[in-house]
Motif scaffolding. Structure first.
Motif, PDB file in Angstrom:
ATOM      1  N   SER A 209       0.832  -1.199   0.000  1.00  0.00           N
ATOM      2  CA  SER A 209       0.000   0.000   0.000  1.00  0.00           C
ATOM      3  C   SER A 209       0.878   1.266   0.000  1.00  0.00           C
ATOM      4  O   SER A 209       0.530   2.269  -0.640  1.00  0.00           O
ATOM      5  CB  SER A 209      -0.911  -0.052   1.228  1.00  0.00           C
ATOM      6  OG  SER A 209      -1.754   1.030   1.266  1.00  0.00           O
TER       7      SER A 209
ATOM      8  N   ARG B 294       1.110   6.624  -6.860  1.00  0.00           N
ATOM      9  CA  ARG B 294      -0.102   7.410  -7.169  1.00  0.00           C
ATOM     10  C   ARG B 294       0.115   8.892  -6.896  1.00  0.00           C
ATOM     11  O   ARG B 294      -0.352   9.746  -7.631  1.00  0.00           O
ATOM     12  CB  ARG B 294      -1.227   6.871  -6.293  1.00  0.00           C
ATOM     13  CG  ARG B 294      -2.607   7.097  -6.816  1.00  0.00           C
ATOM     14  CD  ARG B 294      -3.660   6.359  -6.024  1.00  0.00           C
ATOM     15  NE  ARG B 294      -3.772   6.776  -4.648  1.00  0.00           N
ATOM     16  CZ  ARG B 294      -3.699   5.961  -3.602  1.00  0.00           C
ATOM     17  NH1 ARG B 294      -3.501   4.680  -3.782  1.00  0.00           N
ATOM     18  NH2 ARG B 294      -3.831   6.423  -2.375  1.00  0.00           N
TER      19      ARG B 294
ATOM     20  N   ASP C 146       2.082   1.598  -3.623  1.00  0.00           N
ATOM     21  CA  ASP C 146       0.974   2.073  -4.484  1.00  0.00           C
ATOM     22  C   ASP C 146       0.761   3.567  -4.317  1.00  0.00           C
ATOM     23  O   ASP C 146       0.649   4.318  -5.290  1.00  0.00           O
ATOM     24  CB  ASP C 146      -0.351   1.395  -4.070  1.00  0.00           C
ATOM     25  CG  ASP C 146      -0.453  -0.001  -4.626  1.00  0.00           C
ATOM     26  OD1 ASP C 146       0.430  -0.387  -5.401  1.00  0.00           O
ATOM     27  OD2 ASP C 146      -1.436  -0.701  -4.260  1.00  0.00           O
TER      28      ASP C 146
END
Ligand SMILES: Nc1nc2c(ncn2[C@@H]2O[C@H](COP(=O)(O)OP(=O)(O)OP(=O)(O)O)[C@@H](O)[C@H]2O)c(=O)[nH]1
Ligand SMILES: Nc1ncnc2c1ncn2[C@@H]1O[C@H](COP(=O)(O)OP(=O)(O)OP(=O)(O)O)[C@@H](O)[C@H]1O
Length: 211
Positions: free
Chosen positions: A50, A57, A53
């Motif tokens: 996470s 992002r 990611d």
């Protein structure tokens, strides 16, 4: 990042320490027979997948995540009533063991998804074998109703990889409105509920330990 375990270790320590402190507060409220604004506390260190990611992002270089990613250490305080959130926020603001850096009130202004919670970003000092490290920690404060909605919405987001179909999005927005109404109704009978809980706790104490 060469060694995630070493990097995440102060974050784990921060989460564990803050959880113990908040659970201590909850016990103090219970012992003094006052209504406790803390129903339960959870905490987690953000999973590495996470973190990666989110870094991608949000375009955060990996060597800057300790200053730019605010939720690697995360605490969640869940309350019964919306007014308990104000009590907790005030308690957090006056603490001497960490510094509140930012506040985001998604209760006054809910997110487009329907999400409601109060967020604080604090700087928490952890004492490691290499000295003091100030760890950014996100504290989310929400009611049981807000938490129910957010948990369901989080799993749907996961299922649909962030692309929830429009009709389900609308249903979720309606469900968020229903959760808001539930909080409003519960606030109106708060006095009744607190009195009932006080009587229940008193009776339990006078009955002694379960055999
Ligand atoms: N279930 C749910 N959780 C949310 C939503 N928006 C925010 N959150 C939670 O709140 C955290 C921080 O959100 P924000 O205060 O918006 O922070 P941000 O860095 O601007 O945005 P994120 O990229 O979502 O972390 C997220 O990591 C989630 O845990 C939402 O719409 N649904
Ligand atoms: N501050 C927090 N305290 C406790 N649990 C949290 C907190 N923030 C997120 N979580 C939970 O931790 C788990 C993993 O969270 P993860 O960081 O992947 O989600 P997220 O915060 O929604 O993600 P992102 O910010 O990257 O969009 C989820 O179950 C999430 O609900």
């Amino acid at each position: 990042m060469s060694n995630w375990q070493t990097f995440l270790s102060p974050y784990m320590q921060a989460v564990e320490e803050i959880k113990v402190k908040l659970k201590g507060l909850r016990e103090q409220y219970q012992m003094s027979s006052q209504h406790t604004p803390i129903e339960f506390v959870t905490g987690r260190v953000k999973p590495v997948t996470s973190i990666l990611d989110k870094a991608q992002r949000k375009d955060i270089p990996l060597d800057e995540i300790d200053t730019k990613m605010q939720d690697i250490a995360g605490i969640r305080i869940v309350c019964q009533f919306v007014s308990d959130i104000d009590t907790i926020v005030e308690l957090m603001r006056t603490r001497q063991d960490f510094e509140v850096l930012e506040e985001r009130d998604y209760i006054k202004e809910k997110k487009e998804s329907g999400y409601r919670s109060f967020h604080m970003v604090v700087s928490y000092p952890v004492h490691t074998i290499d000295g003091r490290k100030d760890v950014l920690t996100e504290i989310q404060v929400r009611t049981l109703a807000m938490n129910f909605w957010a948990t369901i919405e989080h799993s749907l987001n996961y299922k649909y990889s962030g692309e929830i179909p429009e009709d389900i999005k609308h249903r979720l927005q309606r469900a968020a409105e229903a959760a808001f109404q539930l909080d409003e109704e519960m606030s109106k009978i708060k006095g009744e509920v607190r009195e009932a809980q006080r009587i229940y706790m008193q009776n339990r104490e006078s009955e002694g330990p379960n055999t």
